[in-house]
Write a protein that holds these residues in place. Structure first.
Motif, PDB file in Angstrom:
ATOM      1  N   LEU A 281       2.312 -49.183 -10.121  1.00 54.01           N
ATOM      2  CA  LEU A 281       3.193 -48.240  -9.429  1.00 54.01           C
ATOM      3  C   LEU A 281       3.403 -48.616  -7.969  1.00 54.01           C
ATOM      4  CD1 LEU A 281       1.968 -44.834 -10.864  1.00 54.01           C
ATOM      5  CD2 LEU A 281       4.226 -45.866 -11.194  1.00 54.01           C
ATOM      6  N   ALA A 282       2.422 -49.305  -7.404  1.00 56.37           N
ATOM      7  CA  ALA A 282       2.492 -49.704  -5.991  1.00 56.37           C
ATOM      8  C   ALA A 282       3.207 -51.036  -5.791  1.00 56.37           C
ATOM      9  CB  ALA A 282       1.085 -49.784  -5.413  1.00 56.37           C
ATOM     10  N   GLY A 283       3.745 -51.602  -6.868  1.00 62.84           N
ATOM     11  CA  GLY A 283       4.503 -52.844  -6.739  1.00 62.84           C
ATOM     12  C   GLY A 283       3.689 -54.102  -7.008  1.00 62.84           C
ATOM     13  N   GLU A 284       2.579 -53.964  -7.719  1.00 61.00           N
ATOM     14  CA  GLU A 284       1.733 -55.115  -8.074  1.00 61.00           C
ATOM     15  C   GLU A 284       1.240 -55.915  -6.871  1.00 61.00           C
ATOM     16  OE1 GLU A 284       0.587 -56.182 -11.092  1.00 61.00           O
ATOM     17  OE2 GLU A 284       1.686 -54.796 -12.362  1.00 61.00           O
ATOM     18  N   PRO A 285       0.632 -55.269  -5.876  1.00 65.36           N
ATOM     19  CA  PRO A 285       0.106 -56.067  -4.758  1.00 65.36           C
ATOM     20  C   PRO A 285      -0.951 -57.049  -5.268  1.00 65.36           C
ATOM     21  CG  PRO A 285      -0.805 -53.847  -4.704  1.00 65.36           C
ATOM     22  CD  PRO A 285       0.270 -53.854  -5.759  1.00 65.36           C
ATOM     23  N   SER A 286      -0.993 -58.215  -4.655  1.00 67.90           N
ATOM     24  CA  SER A 286      -1.987 -59.221  -5.040  1.00 67.90           C
ATOM     25  C   SER A 286      -3.381 -58.735  -4.666  1.00 67.90           C
ATOM     26  CB  SER A 286      -1.699 -60.539  -4.331  1.00 67.90           C
ATOM     27  OG  SER A 286      -1.921 -60.398  -2.946  1.00 67.90           O
ATOM     28  N   LEU A 287      -4.383 -59.356  -5.266  1.00 68.66           N
ATOM     29  CA  LEU A 287      -5.763 -59.027  -4.896  1.00 68.66           C
ATOM     30  C   LEU A 287      -5.999 -59.307  -3.422  1.00 68.66           C
ATOM     31  CD1 LEU A 287      -7.751 -60.402  -7.967  1.00 68.66           C
ATOM     32  CD2 LEU A 287      -7.043 -58.050  -7.506  1.00 68.66           C
ATOM     33  N   ARG A 288      -5.413 -60.386  -2.930  1.00 69.35           N
ATOM     34  CA  ARG A 288      -5.537 -60.731  -1.511  1.00 69.35           C
ATOM     35  C   ARG A 288      -4.938 -59.624  -0.635  1.00 69.35           C
ATOM     36  NH1 ARG A 288      -6.732 -65.532   0.574  1.00 69.35           N
ATOM     37  NH2 ARG A 288      -6.196 -66.599  -1.353  1.00 69.35           N
ATOM     38  N   GLU A 289      -3.801 -59.065  -1.059  1.00 67.91           N
ATOM     39  CA  GLU A 289      -3.163 -57.995  -0.293  1.00 67.91           C
ATOM     40  C   GLU A 289      -4.003 -56.711  -0.345  1.00 67.91           C
ATOM     41  OE1 GLU A 289      -0.271 -56.116   2.134  1.00 67.91           O
ATOM     42  OE2 GLU A 289      -0.954 -58.166   1.841  1.00 67.91           O
TER      43      GLU A 289
ATOM     44  N   ALA B  20     -10.558 -46.005  -1.616  1.00 65.09           N
ATOM     45  CA  ALA B  20     -10.041 -47.135  -0.839  1.00 65.09           C
ATOM     46  C   ALA B  20      -8.945 -47.870  -1.596  1.00 65.09           C
ATOM     47  CB  ALA B  20     -11.178 -48.096  -0.488  1.00 65.09           C
ATOM     48  N   PHE B  21      -9.118 -48.054  -2.894  1.00 63.61           N
ATOM     49  CA  PHE B  21      -8.129 -48.749  -3.718  1.00 63.61           C
ATOM     50  C   PHE B  21      -6.815 -47.969  -3.773  1.00 63.61           C
ATOM     51  CE2 PHE B  21      -6.045 -49.562  -7.771  1.00 63.61           C
ATOM     52  CZ  PHE B  21      -5.932 -50.950  -7.748  1.00 63.61           C
ATOM     53  N   VAL B  22      -6.914 -46.668  -4.023  1.00 61.00           N
ATOM     54  CA  VAL B  22      -5.711 -45.827  -4.088  1.00 61.00           C
ATOM     55  C   VAL B  22      -5.003 -45.814  -2.730  1.00 61.00           C
ATOM     56  CG1 VAL B  22      -4.875 -43.448  -4.386  1.00 61.00           C
ATOM     57  CG2 VAL B  22      -6.491 -44.431  -6.023  1.00 61.00           C
ATOM     58  N   ALA B  23      -5.768 -45.737  -1.642  1.00 62.57           N
ATOM     59  CA  ALA B  23      -5.157 -45.762  -0.304  1.00 62.57           C
ATOM     60  C   ALA B  23      -4.459 -47.092  -0.050  1.00 62.57           C
ATOM     61  CB  ALA B  23      -6.220 -45.508   0.765  1.00 62.57           C
ATOM     62  N   ALA B  24      -5.054 -48.205  -0.497  1.00 61.02           N
ATOM     63  CA  ALA B  24      -4.423 -49.517  -0.323  1.00 61.02           C
ATOM     64  C   ALA B  24      -3.124 -49.598  -1.118  1.00 61.02           C
ATOM     65  CB  ALA B  24      -5.381 -50.628  -0.754  1.00 61.02           C
ATOM     66  N   CYS B  25      -3.146 -49.099  -2.339  1.00 59.29           N
ATOM     67  CA  CYS B  25      -1.920 -49.087  -3.147  1.00 59.29           C
ATOM     68  C   CYS B  25      -0.860 -48.204  -2.502  1.00 59.29           C
ATOM     69  CB  CYS B  25      -2.227 -48.624  -4.567  1.00 59.29           C
ATOM     70  SG  CYS B  25      -3.132 -49.832  -5.558  1.00 59.29           S
ATOM     71  N   ASP B  26      -1.290 -47.071  -2.000  1.00 57.76           N
ATOM     72  CA  ASP B  26      -0.394 -46.147  -1.317  1.00 57.76           C
ATOM     73  C   ASP B  26       0.280 -46.829  -0.129  1.00 57.76           C
ATOM     74  OD1 ASP B  26       0.783 -43.634  -0.660  1.00 57.76           O
ATOM     75  OD2 ASP B  26      -0.840 -43.227   0.733  1.00 57.76           O
ATOM     76  N   ARG B  27      -0.507 -47.521   0.677  1.00 58.43           N
ATOM     77  CA  ARG B  27       0.048 -48.228   1.846  1.00 58.43           C
ATOM     78  C   ARG B  27       0.997 -49.326   1.418  1.00 58.43           C
ATOM     79  NH1 ARG B  27      -3.857 -49.131   6.771  1.00 58.43           N
ATOM     80  NH2 ARG B  27      -1.841 -49.870   7.472  1.00 58.43           N
ATOM     81  N   ASN B  28       0.647 -50.043   0.348  1.00 61.24           N
ATOM     82  CA  ASN B  28       1.526 -51.107  -0.140  1.00 61.24           C
ATOM     83  C   ASN B  28       2.866 -50.540  -0.599  1.00 61.24           C
ATOM     84  OD1 ASN B  28       1.583 -54.104  -0.896  1.00 61.24           O
ATOM     85  ND2 ASN B  28       2.335 -53.095  -2.734  1.00 61.24           N
ATOM     86  N   ALA B  29       2.842 -49.330  -1.142  1.00 59.42           N
ATOM     87  CA  ALA B  29       4.065 -48.692  -1.636  1.00 59.42           C
ATOM     88  C   ALA B  29       4.857 -48.007  -0.528  1.00 59.42           C
ATOM     89  CB  ALA B  29       3.717 -47.678  -2.716  1.00 59.42           C
ATOM     90  N   GLY B  30       4.363 -48.065   0.703  1.00 55.61           N
ATOM     91  CA  GLY B  30       5.113 -47.506   1.813  1.00 55.61           C
ATOM     92  C   GLY B  30       4.584 -46.226   2.389  1.00 55.61           C
ATOM     93  N   GLY B  31       3.472 -45.707   1.850  1.00 54.20           N
ATOM     94  CA  GLY B  31       2.877 -44.505   2.408  1.00 54.20           C
ATOM     95  C   GLY B  31       2.226 -44.804   3.747  1.00 54.20           C
ATOM     96  N   ARG B  32       2.265 -43.848   4.648  1.00 50.97           N
ATOM     97  CA  ARG B  32       1.577 -44.013   5.932  1.00 50.97           C
ATOM     98  C   ARG B  32       0.105 -43.664   5.747  1.00 50.97           C
ATOM     99  NH1 ARG B  32       5.661 -40.727   6.822  1.00 50.97           N
ATOM    100  NH2 ARG B  32       4.307 -39.046   7.509  1.00 50.97           N
ATOM    101  N   PRO B  33      -0.801 -44.301   6.491  1.00 46.30           N
ATOM    102  CA  PRO B  33      -2.222 -43.976   6.365  1.00 46.30           C
ATOM    103  C   PRO B  33      -2.458 -42.483   6.526  1.00 46.30           C
ATOM    104  CG  PRO B  33      -1.905 -45.851   7.823  1.00 46.30           C
ATOM    105  CD  PRO B  33      -0.536 -45.297   7.515  1.00 46.30           C
ATOM    106  N   GLY B  34      -3.249 -41.926   5.624  1.00 43.29           N
ATOM    107  CA  GLY B  34      -3.601 -40.516   5.709  1.00 43.29           C
ATOM    108  C   GLY B  34      -2.549 -39.578   5.147  1.00 43.29           C
ATOM    109  N   THR B  35      -1.487 -40.106   4.541  1.00 40.64           N
ATOM    110  CA  THR B  35      -0.454 -39.258   3.967  1.00 40.64           C
ATOM    111  C   THR B  35      -0.223 -39.628   2.514  1.00 40.64           C
ATOM    112  OG1 THR B  35       1.461 -40.668   4.342  1.00 40.64           O
ATOM    113  CG2 THR B  35       0.762 -39.285   6.190  1.00 40.64           C
ATOM    114  N   ARG B  36       0.572 -38.868   1.854  1.00 39.79           N
ATOM    115  CA  ARG B  36       0.995 -39.183   0.499  1.00 39.79           C
ATOM    116  C   ARG B  36       2.511 -39.359   0.457  1.00 39.79           C
ATOM    117  NH1 ARG B  36      -2.547 -41.314  -0.307  1.00 39.79           N
ATOM    118  NH2 ARG B  36      -4.489 -40.732  -1.223  1.00 39.79           N
TER     119      ARG B  36
END
Length: 116
Positions: A20-28, A62-78
């Motif tokens: 759902l977050a756009g398949e970020p790489s493990l490195r990302e 941490a994983f969900v927050a990283a996916c959220d950020r990759n998908a365009g969410g701002r830190p601490g928001t949904r």
């Protein structure tokens, strides 16, 4: 549900969040968790995504927050989140643990309220 089956199912939820977050790489994902102050190495992330090891709740957040950020969410928001409640549902799951127990749990001890 047996432990291996439950762990595989939970790993699939993690993978769904990543998709759902756009398949970020493990490195990302590694970079995003480090940037958020909750670093996890690629090998650990891969182990959790493949269902080889049980994630603790800190990893899930941490994983969900990283996916959220990759998908365009701002830190601490949904805002614009790929993985907030109602999407992959992981943040609506909570570990079922008796008082005083550790945060590393058997996957059969997770309580999920909806999601997926």
């Amino acid at each position: 549900m047996s432990t291996p089956t439950a762990l595989a199912a939970f790993a699939e939820h993690l993978g769904g969040c990543r998709r759902l977050a756009g398949e970020p790489s493990l490195r990302e994902i590694e970079r995003l968790t480090r940037q958020a102050g909750r670093p996890y190495p690629r090998a650990t992330i891969d182990d959790k995504l493949q269902g080889r090891t049980v994630p603790d709740w800190g990893f899930v957040e941490a994983f969900v927050a990283a996916c959220d950020r990759n998908a365009g969410g701002r830190p601490g928001t949904r805002t614009g989140a790929a993985c907030g409640p109602g999407r992959c549902g992981l943040l609506r799951c909570r570990p079922a643990r008796p008082a005083g127990s550790c945060s590393r749990l058997s996957p059969t001890r997770w309580i999920c309220c909806g999601g997926g």
